[in-house]
Scaffold this motif. Structure first.
Motif, PDB file in Angstrom:
ATOM      1  N   PHE A 215      42.348   9.859  76.372  1.00 22.37           N
ATOM      2  CA  PHE A 215      43.231  11.090  76.055  1.00 22.37           C
ATOM      3  C   PHE A 215      43.696  11.842  77.533  1.00 22.37           C
ATOM      4  O   PHE A 215      44.543  12.809  77.098  1.00 22.37           O
ATOM      5  CB  PHE A 215      43.048  11.917  74.942  1.00 22.37           C
ATOM      6  CG  PHE A 215      42.800  11.275  73.553  1.00 22.37           C
ATOM      7  CD1 PHE A 215      43.882  10.997  72.857  1.00 22.37           C
ATOM      8  CD2 PHE A 215      41.764  10.498  73.379  1.00 22.37           C
ATOM      9  CE1 PHE A 215      43.825  10.324  71.740  1.00 22.37           C
ATOM     10  CE2 PHE A 215      41.621   9.768  72.225  1.00 22.37           C
ATOM     11  CZ  PHE A 215      42.497   9.782  71.430  1.00 22.37           C
ATOM     12  N   GLY A 216      43.259  11.652  78.562  1.00 19.46           N
ATOM     13  CA  GLY A 216      43.621  11.997  79.766  1.00 19.46           C
ATOM     14  C   GLY A 216      42.776  13.359  80.039  1.00 19.46           C
ATOM     15  O   GLY A 216      42.998  14.010  81.256  1.00 19.46           O
ATOM     16  N   ASN A 217      41.538  13.709  79.121  1.00 17.30           N
ATOM     17  CA  ASN A 217      40.711  14.706  79.877  1.00 17.30           C
ATOM     18  C   ASN A 217      39.850  14.138  81.032  1.00 17.30           C
ATOM     19  O   ASN A 217      39.413  12.943  80.798  1.00 17.30           O
ATOM     20  CB  ASN A 217      39.795  14.989  78.552  1.00 17.30           C
ATOM     21  CG  ASN A 217      40.706  15.534  77.262  1.00 17.30           C
ATOM     22  OD1 ASN A 217      41.615  16.425  77.466  1.00 17.30           O
ATOM     23  ND2 ASN A 217      40.487  14.903  76.037  1.00 17.30           N
ATOM     24  N   GLN A 218      39.664  15.095  81.778  1.00 14.38           N
ATOM     25  CA  GLN A 218      38.880  14.716  83.091  1.00 14.38           C
ATOM     26  C   GLN A 218      37.755  15.472  83.325  1.00 14.38           C
ATOM     27  O   GLN A 218      37.960  16.733  83.291  1.00 14.38           O
ATOM     28  CB  GLN A 218      40.091  14.564  84.332  1.00 14.38           C
ATOM     29  CG  GLN A 218      41.015  13.563  83.991  1.00 14.38           C
ATOM     30  CD  GLN A 218      42.008  13.536  85.155  1.00 14.38           C
ATOM     31  OE1 GLN A 218      41.574  13.745  86.470  1.00 14.38           O
ATOM     32  NE2 GLN A 218      43.203  13.009  85.109  1.00 14.38           N
ATOM     33  N   ALA A 219      36.921  14.788  84.174  1.00 13.66           N
ATOM     34  CA  ALA A 219      35.714  15.728  84.916  1.00 13.66           C
ATOM     35  C   ALA A 219      35.367  15.118  86.263  1.00 13.66           C
ATOM     36  O   ALA A 219      35.628  13.907  86.403  1.00 13.66           O
ATOM     37  CB  ALA A 219      34.340  15.516  83.844  1.00 13.66           C
ATOM     38  N   SER A 220      34.947  15.890  87.041  1.00 13.77           N
ATOM     39  CA  SER A 220      34.620  15.790  88.360  1.00 13.77           C
ATOM     40  C   SER A 220      33.441  16.436  88.801  1.00 13.77           C
ATOM     41  O   SER A 220      32.955  17.247  88.327  1.00 13.77           O
ATOM     42  CB  SER A 220      35.840  15.407  89.318  1.00 13.77           C
ATOM     43  OG  SER A 220      36.123  17.070  89.495  1.00 13.77           O
ATOM     44  N   GLU A 221      32.732  15.764  89.956  1.00 10.31           N
ATOM     45  CA  GLU A 221      31.557  16.488  90.606  1.00 10.31           C
ATOM     46  C   GLU A 221      31.500  16.154  92.061  1.00 10.31           C
ATOM     47  O   GLU A 221      31.772  14.732  92.507  1.00 10.31           O
ATOM     48  CB  GLU A 221      30.363  15.799  89.736  1.00 10.31           C
ATOM     49  CG  GLU A 221      28.941  16.716  90.354  1.00 10.31           C
ATOM     50  CD  GLU A 221      27.666  16.670  89.579  1.00 10.31           C
ATOM     51  OE1 GLU A 221      26.696  16.588  90.191  1.00 10.31           O
ATOM     52  OE2 GLU A 221      27.943  16.205  88.514  1.00 10.31           O
ATOM     53  N   ASP A 222      31.161  17.123  92.921  1.00  8.34           N
ATOM     54  CA  ASP A 222      31.264  16.959  94.243  1.00  8.34           C
ATOM     55  C   ASP A 222      29.841  16.767  94.754  1.00  8.34           C
ATOM     56  O   ASP A 222      28.998  17.475  94.414  1.00  8.34           O
ATOM     57  CB  ASP A 222      32.020  17.884  94.876  1.00  8.34           C
ATOM     58  CG  ASP A 222      33.473  18.064  94.779  1.00  8.34           C
ATOM     59  OD1 ASP A 222      33.943  17.172  93.990  1.00  8.34           O
ATOM     60  OD2 ASP A 222      34.191  19.042  95.025  1.00  8.34           O
ATOM     61  N   ILE A 223      29.530  15.951  95.722  1.00 10.09           N
ATOM     62  CA  ILE A 223      28.321  15.759  96.590  1.00 10.09           C
ATOM     63  C   ILE A 223      28.658  15.911  97.948  1.00 10.09           C
ATOM     64  O   ILE A 223      29.191  15.227  98.623  1.00 10.09           O
ATOM     65  CB  ILE A 223      27.649  14.556  96.027  1.00 10.09           C
ATOM     66  CG1 ILE A 223      27.734  14.188  94.519  1.00 10.09           C
ATOM     67  CG2 ILE A 223      26.286  14.201  96.809  1.00 10.09           C
ATOM     68  CD1 ILE A 223      26.395  15.096  94.161  1.00 10.09           C
ATOM     69  N   GLU A 224      27.743  16.925  98.537  1.00  8.85           N
ATOM     70  CA  GLU A 224      27.943  17.002 100.096  1.00  8.85           C
ATOM     71  C   GLU A 224      27.210  15.891 100.715  1.00  8.85           C
ATOM     72  O   GLU A 224      26.136  15.545 100.554  1.00  8.85           O
ATOM     73  CB  GLU A 224      27.553  18.488 100.494  1.00  8.85           C
ATOM     74  CG  GLU A 224      28.337  19.533  99.807  1.00  8.85           C
ATOM     75  CD  GLU A 224      28.118  20.846 100.540  1.00  8.85           C
ATOM     76  OE1 GLU A 224      27.089  21.102 100.960  1.00  8.85           O
ATOM     77  OE2 GLU A 224      28.947  21.717 100.336  1.00  8.85           O
ATOM     78  N   ILE A 225      27.855  15.084 101.770  1.00  4.72           N
ATOM     79  CA  ILE A 225      27.180  14.212 102.406  1.00  4.72           C
ATOM     80  C   ILE A 225      27.487  14.270 103.885  1.00  4.72           C
ATOM     81  O   ILE A 225      28.288  14.992 104.253  1.00  4.72           O
ATOM     82  CB  ILE A 225      27.727  12.775 101.940  1.00  4.72           C
ATOM     83  CG1 ILE A 225      29.176  12.690 102.041  1.00  4.72           C
ATOM     84  CG2 ILE A 225      27.374  12.562 100.247  1.00  4.72           C
ATOM     85  CD1 ILE A 225      29.821  11.311 101.931  1.00  4.72           C
ATOM     86  N   THR A 226      26.773  13.629 104.611  1.00  4.24           N
ATOM     87  CA  THR A 226      26.736  13.611 106.070  1.00  4.24           C
ATOM     88  C   THR A 226      26.731  11.935 106.537  1.00  4.24           C
ATOM     89  O   THR A 226      25.822  11.252 106.000  1.00  4.24           O
ATOM     90  CB  THR A 226      25.603  14.554 106.816  1.00  4.24           C
ATOM     91  OG1 THR A 226      25.621  15.825 106.491  1.00  4.24           O
ATOM     92  CG2 THR A 226      26.029  14.283 108.473  1.00  4.24           C
ATOM     93  N   ILE A 227      27.585  11.579 107.357  1.00  6.97           N
ATOM     94  CA  ILE A 227      27.640  10.167 107.787  1.00  6.97           C
ATOM     95  C   ILE A 227      27.134  10.369 109.053  1.00  6.97           C
ATOM     96  O   ILE A 227      27.353  11.109 110.144  1.00  6.97           O
ATOM     97  CB  ILE A 227      29.334   9.810 107.869  1.00  6.97           C
ATOM     98  CG1 ILE A 227      29.952   9.955 106.306  1.00  6.97           C
ATOM     99  CG2 ILE A 227      29.052   8.400 108.493  1.00  6.97           C
ATOM    100  CD1 ILE A 227      29.463   9.037 105.524  1.00  6.97           C
ATOM    101  N   GLU A 228      25.858   9.404 109.301  1.00  5.42           N
ATOM    102  CA  GLU A 228      25.395   9.443 110.517  1.00  5.42           C
ATOM    103  C   GLU A 228      25.188   7.816 110.677  1.00  5.42           C
ATOM    104  O   GLU A 228      24.143   7.183 110.273  1.00  5.42           O
ATOM    105  CB  GLU A 228      23.940  10.040 110.277  1.00  5.42           C
ATOM    106  CG  GLU A 228      24.115  11.595 110.658  1.00  5.42           C
ATOM    107  CD  GLU A 228      22.530  12.048 110.386  1.00  5.42           C
ATOM    108  OE1 GLU A 228      21.477  11.445 110.575  1.00  5.42           O
ATOM    109  OE2 GLU A 228      22.485  13.510 110.794  1.00  5.42           O
TER     110      GLU A 228
END
Length: 229
Positions: A215-228
């Protein structure tokens, strides 16, 4: 069944074995039903499985049928995001506030579920779509990638592509959906894939995972990352 009795309707053709036990039910191809006619009843768990489309090319039944009084304003819930290397070793930090350091190929696993309006708390449904993107600050470095979609019912072989270890569902016990969001699954597509850090310059980024219901309801989550690399 209705009130403990079979539907008095010859459009429902029951298969009966030698012991007078019903072993199956068939509705002939081309049988017509008018809107509002009963085609079945829910069991004691208020639960029913419904598919639409020819065998092997089933579609989401919500795309084919219009159900009265169905509403869904509840967004999916993301319970956990886990990162693994190519060999399924979990990537973690030594301290809770540290950024996760990535190099090479990474698997992204999202534990999530959906619910519809008025569902009991114990009721956990699968989600409709999942994906991820990479940002630097608020600037997208990798655009939103919709990697998993259930617009069409995948082949049974796709199960190992979509779900990670620990997933389980049944009439009893806890329901867990661990989706391998870096894999590609939808319709005729089913293949293993990764987020490859080698494609980005070293530095700090944000990994954003997202999911949506039908039905178009959304959720998101952010994860902080470092590329090495």
């Amino acid at each position: 069944y209705k009130d403990g009795k079979l539907f008095d309707d010859n459009r429902f053709q029951f298969a009966i074995d030698g012991n007078e036990k019903r072993t199956g039910l068939r509705v002939a191809r081309g049988t017509k039903f008018k809107a509002g006619e009963a085609i079945g009843t829910l069991n004691a768990l208020n639960h029913v499985h419904l598919i639409a489309g020819r065998s092997g090319a089933e579609m989401n039944a919500l795309d084919a049928l219009t159900f009265p009084n169905i509403t869904d304003k509840a967004a999916p819930k993301i319970e956990k995001v886990s990162l693994f290397d190519e060999n399924w070793y979990e990537i973690e930090t030594k301290k809770a506030r540290e950024r996760i350091k990535l190099h090479g190929k990474t698997r992204i696993v999202v534990r999530a579920f959906d619910q519809m309006d008025d569902n009991a708390d114990r009721r956990k449904l699968g989600v409709y779509q999942l994906g991820y993107q990479i940002l630097k600050g608020e600037t997208p470095i990798i655009d939103k990638r919709e990697t998993i979609s259930f617009a069409r019912l995948p082949d049974s072989k796709t199960v190992k592509i979509v779900y990670a270890k620990g997933s389980k569902s049944g009439a009893a016990g806890e329901t867990i959906f661990n989706y391998v969001v870096t894999n590609q699954a939808g319709g005729d597509t089913a293949r293993e894939d990764f987020f490859d850090a080698i494609n980005l310059e070293n530095g700090n980024y944000v990994l954003r995972v997202f999911t949506a219901d039908y039905f178009g309801n959304q959720a998101s989550e952010d994860i902080e990352i470092t590329i090495e690399n």
